[in-house]
Scaffold this motif. Structure first.
Motif, PDB file in Angstrom:
ATOM      1  N   ALA A 265     -39.813 -36.962  86.235  1.00  0.00           N
ATOM      2  CA  ALA A 265     -40.137 -35.779  87.038  1.00  0.00           C
ATOM      3  C   ALA A 265     -39.783 -34.489  86.316  1.00  0.00           C
ATOM      4  O   ALA A 265     -40.528 -33.502  86.390  1.00  0.00           O
ATOM      5  N   GLN A 266     -38.671 -34.469  85.615  1.00  0.00           N
ATOM      6  CA  GLN A 266     -38.252 -33.250  84.917  1.00  0.00           C
ATOM      7  C   GLN A 266     -39.201 -32.916  83.779  1.00  0.00           C
ATOM      8  O   GLN A 266     -39.544 -31.748  83.554  1.00  0.00           O
ATOM      9  N   PHE A 267     -39.651 -33.923  83.059  1.00  0.00           N
ATOM     10  CA  PHE A 267     -40.604 -33.743  81.969  1.00  0.00           C
ATOM     11  C   PHE A 267     -41.897 -33.136  82.507  1.00  0.00           C
ATOM     12  O   PHE A 267     -42.417 -32.158  81.960  1.00  0.00           O
ATOM     13  N   LEU A 268     -42.386 -33.684  83.618  1.00  0.00           N
ATOM     14  CA  LEU A 268     -43.607 -33.166  84.233  1.00  0.00           C
ATOM     15  C   LEU A 268     -43.396 -31.744  84.755  1.00  0.00           C
ATOM     16  O   LEU A 268     -44.268 -30.879  84.609  1.00  0.00           O
ATOM     17  N   ALA A 269     -42.239 -31.488  85.344  1.00  0.00           N
ATOM     18  CA  ALA A 269     -41.952 -30.154  85.892  1.00  0.00           C
ATOM     19  C   ALA A 269     -41.935 -29.101  84.783  1.00  0.00           C
ATOM     20  O   ALA A 269     -42.441 -27.988  84.966  1.00  0.00           O
ATOM     21  N   GLN A 270     -41.357 -29.436  83.650  1.00  0.00           N
ATOM     22  CA  GLN A 270     -41.309 -28.499  82.527  1.00  0.00           C
ATOM     23  C   GLN A 270     -42.715 -28.212  82.002  1.00  0.00           C
ATOM     24  O   GLN A 270     -43.049 -27.059  81.684  1.00  0.00           O
ATOM     25  N   ILE A 271     -43.539 -29.253  81.913  1.00  0.00           N
ATOM     26  CA  ILE A 271     -44.917 -29.070  81.455  1.00  0.00           C
ATOM     27  C   ILE A 271     -45.689 -28.198  82.439  1.00  0.00           C
ATOM     28  O   ILE A 271     -46.413 -27.271  82.045  1.00  0.00           O
ATOM     29  N   ARG A 272     -45.525 -28.464  83.736  1.00  0.00           N
ATOM     30  CA  ARG A 272     -46.209 -27.676  84.768  1.00  0.00           C
ATOM     31  C   ARG A 272     -45.816 -26.203  84.660  1.00  0.00           C
ATOM     32  O   ARG A 272     -46.675 -25.308  84.675  1.00  0.00           O
ATOM     33  N   GLU A 273     -44.520 -25.942  84.549  1.00  0.00           N
ATOM     34  CA  GLU A 273     -44.027 -24.557  84.486  1.00  0.00           C
ATOM     35  C   GLU A 273     -44.592 -23.826  83.272  1.00  0.00           C
ATOM     36  O   GLU A 273     -45.006 -22.661  83.369  1.00  0.00           O
ATOM     37  N   GLN A 274     -44.646 -24.509  82.137  1.00  0.00           N
ATOM     38  CA  GLN A 274     -45.140 -23.864  80.928  1.00  0.00           C
ATOM     39  C   GLN A 274     -46.649 -23.656  80.958  1.00  0.00           C
ATOM     40  O   GLN A 274     -47.154 -22.676  80.423  1.00  0.00           O
ATOM     41  N   ILE A 275     -47.389 -24.580  81.587  1.00  0.00           N
ATOM     42  CA  ILE A 275     -48.832 -24.384  81.752  1.00  0.00           C
ATOM     43  C   ILE A 275     -49.084 -23.123  82.562  1.00  0.00           C
ATOM     44  O   ILE A 275     -49.932 -22.295  82.210  1.00  0.00           O
ATOM     45  N   TYR A 276     -48.346 -22.960  83.662  1.00  0.00           N
ATOM     46  CA  TYR A 276     -48.504 -21.778  84.500  1.00  0.00           C
ATOM     47  C   TYR A 276     -48.173 -20.496  83.733  1.00  0.00           C
ATOM     48  O   TYR A 276     -48.730 -19.431  84.010  1.00  0.00           O
ATOM     49  N   ARG A 277     -47.291 -20.618  82.745  1.00  0.00           N
ATOM     50  CA  ARG A 277     -46.896 -19.438  81.973  1.00  0.00           C
ATOM     51  C   ARG A 277     -47.873 -19.143  80.835  1.00  0.00           C
ATOM     52  O   ARG A 277     -48.136 -17.979  80.514  1.00  0.00           O
ATOM     53  N   ILE A 278     -48.458 -20.187  80.232  1.00  0.00           N
ATOM     54  CA  ILE A 278     -49.261 -20.005  79.021  1.00  0.00           C
ATOM     55  C   ILE A 278     -50.737 -19.792  79.318  1.00  0.00           C
ATOM     56  O   ILE A 278     -51.399 -18.992  78.650  1.00  0.00           O
ATOM     57  N   ALA A 279     -51.283 -20.518  80.302  1.00  0.00           N
ATOM     58  CA  ALA A 279     -52.718 -20.434  80.583  1.00  0.00           C
ATOM     59  C   ALA A 279     -53.114 -19.031  81.051  1.00  0.00           C
ATOM     60  O   ALA A 279     -52.275 -18.271  81.551  1.00  0.00           O
ATOM     61  N   ILE A 280     -54.385 -18.692  80.895  1.00  0.00           N
ATOM     62  CA  ILE A 280     -54.860 -17.386  81.320  1.00  0.00           C
ATOM     63  C   ILE A 280     -54.566 -17.193  82.813  1.00  0.00           C
ATOM     64  O   ILE A 280     -54.761 -18.105  83.617  1.00  0.00           O
TER      65      ILE A 280
END
Length: 324
Positions: A265-280
């Motif tokens: 869950a933590q791995f997925l949460a970190q990926i989700r957070e960074q997608i929200y930060r990096i994507a347009i």
């Protein structure tokens, strides 16, 4: 002898999963075994046919009751012509007319597709992406693969090779990928890549035979700073690749599956957070993409092939609006 069943086979990098499923979605037989390595196409096709025949026999069924054989595999697959152009996991680098080889000796229809294409269908029809018409599915396992379901349809591209997110580049420098290219995403952030990086960096006192991807995650969770750095790098690399997909395709749902992401869950949460930060920004704010874990692991591909065969045969497939 009126009962009809489908045999579905998912050939993974290390494991192969075989299910017999009836027309009402009841699983009649399930088996998992090691994917044979270094085999020729005829040998693999023979092994699949033998396993299917054994499954039918154990289930009290006969070959005449088989309505279809569906096979998904981690490979570059031309669905229309049933050709595998390349499968590094199987050691195949030249085109193979695998559907025709599988069809020999069988009277039922045979279907062949990429495993991530099948998995996105499974999640759309029966899993985490139900109700969505624009979906990206990504599997993070031995390698990294992707499947696209866009505007209510499975999108394979002009030759069947769309969605190969694991082979976008550049990520890092100087590392050859299993596809033959250099510095692909999966060469730096897939399961094999994580353990490979650890083997190159770890203290010589640690036997490289003990270093697996799961071991690296365990070390990171135990507080080892080197392992934590490796996992953080993988998270950022994967997130960047997925953010690019979100920016490019503007999906409403991004499903993340595969053995590396499963139950982390933590791995997925970190990926989700960074997608929200990096994507347009509009793709994650105005039309906020849902980044969710796959629900059907490790059987998403199996259920996608089942949905595909049901639809091709006029079956009543509940879940999505239909597959073109």
């Amino acid at each position: 002898m009126s009962k009809k069943v489908y045999c579905v086979v998912d050939i993974g990098g290390t494991k192969t999963l075989l299910l017999l499923i009836d027309q009402k979605r009841q699983v009649l037989f399930r088996d998992k075994y090691a994917t044979p390595g270094g085999v020729k196409p005829e040998q693999l096709a023979g092994a699949i046919q033998t396993s299917a025949a054994a499954a039918l026999k154990q289930s009290g069924l006969v070959a005449a009751q088989l309505a279809g054989l569906g096979v998904c595999v981690a490979a570059l697959v031309d669905y229309e012509h049933g050709c595998i152009y390349q499968s590094p996991n199987l050691g195949w680098y030249q085109p193979v007319d695998f559907k025709s080889i599988l069809q020999k000796g069988l009277t039922c229809p045979v279907y062949l597709d990429n495993d991530a294409n099948a998995a996105v269908l499974g999640e759309v029809y029966y899993g985490a992406a139900r109700g969505h018409r624009d979906v990206v599915y990504v599997t993070i396992s031995t390698g990294i693969g992707g499947g696209l379901y866009l505007d209510g349809k499975l999108y394979r591209g002009s030759g069947g090779f769309a969605g190969e997110i694991g082979h976008i580049k550049p990520f890092g420098q100087g590392r050859r990928c299993g596809c033959g290219g250099m510095d692909c995403l999966e060469a730096w952030a897939g399961g094999t890549a994580i353990s490979r990086s650890a083997s190159l960096l770890w203290d010589a006192r640690e036997s490289t035979a003990a270093i697996s991807t799961a071991w690296v995650f365990d070390q990171a969770e135990a507080g080892n700073p080197l392992a934590q750095t490796l996992i953080s790098r993988a998270e950022f690399t994967i997130s960047t690749g997925l953010a690019n997909m979100v920016t490019l395709l503007n999906p409403s749902c991004l499903v993340i599956g595969g053995s590396i992401a499963a139950n982390r869950a933590q791995f997925l949460a970190q990926i989700r957070e960074q997608i929200y930060r990096i994507a347009i920004a509009p793709s994650v704010e105005a039309t906020r993409v849902e980044v969710v874990a796959a629900l059907l692991e490790p059987e998403a591909g199996v259920w996608g092939m089942y949905a595909l065969m049901q639809n091709e045969n006029g079956g009543d497939v509940d879940g999505a609006a239909g597959v073109d």
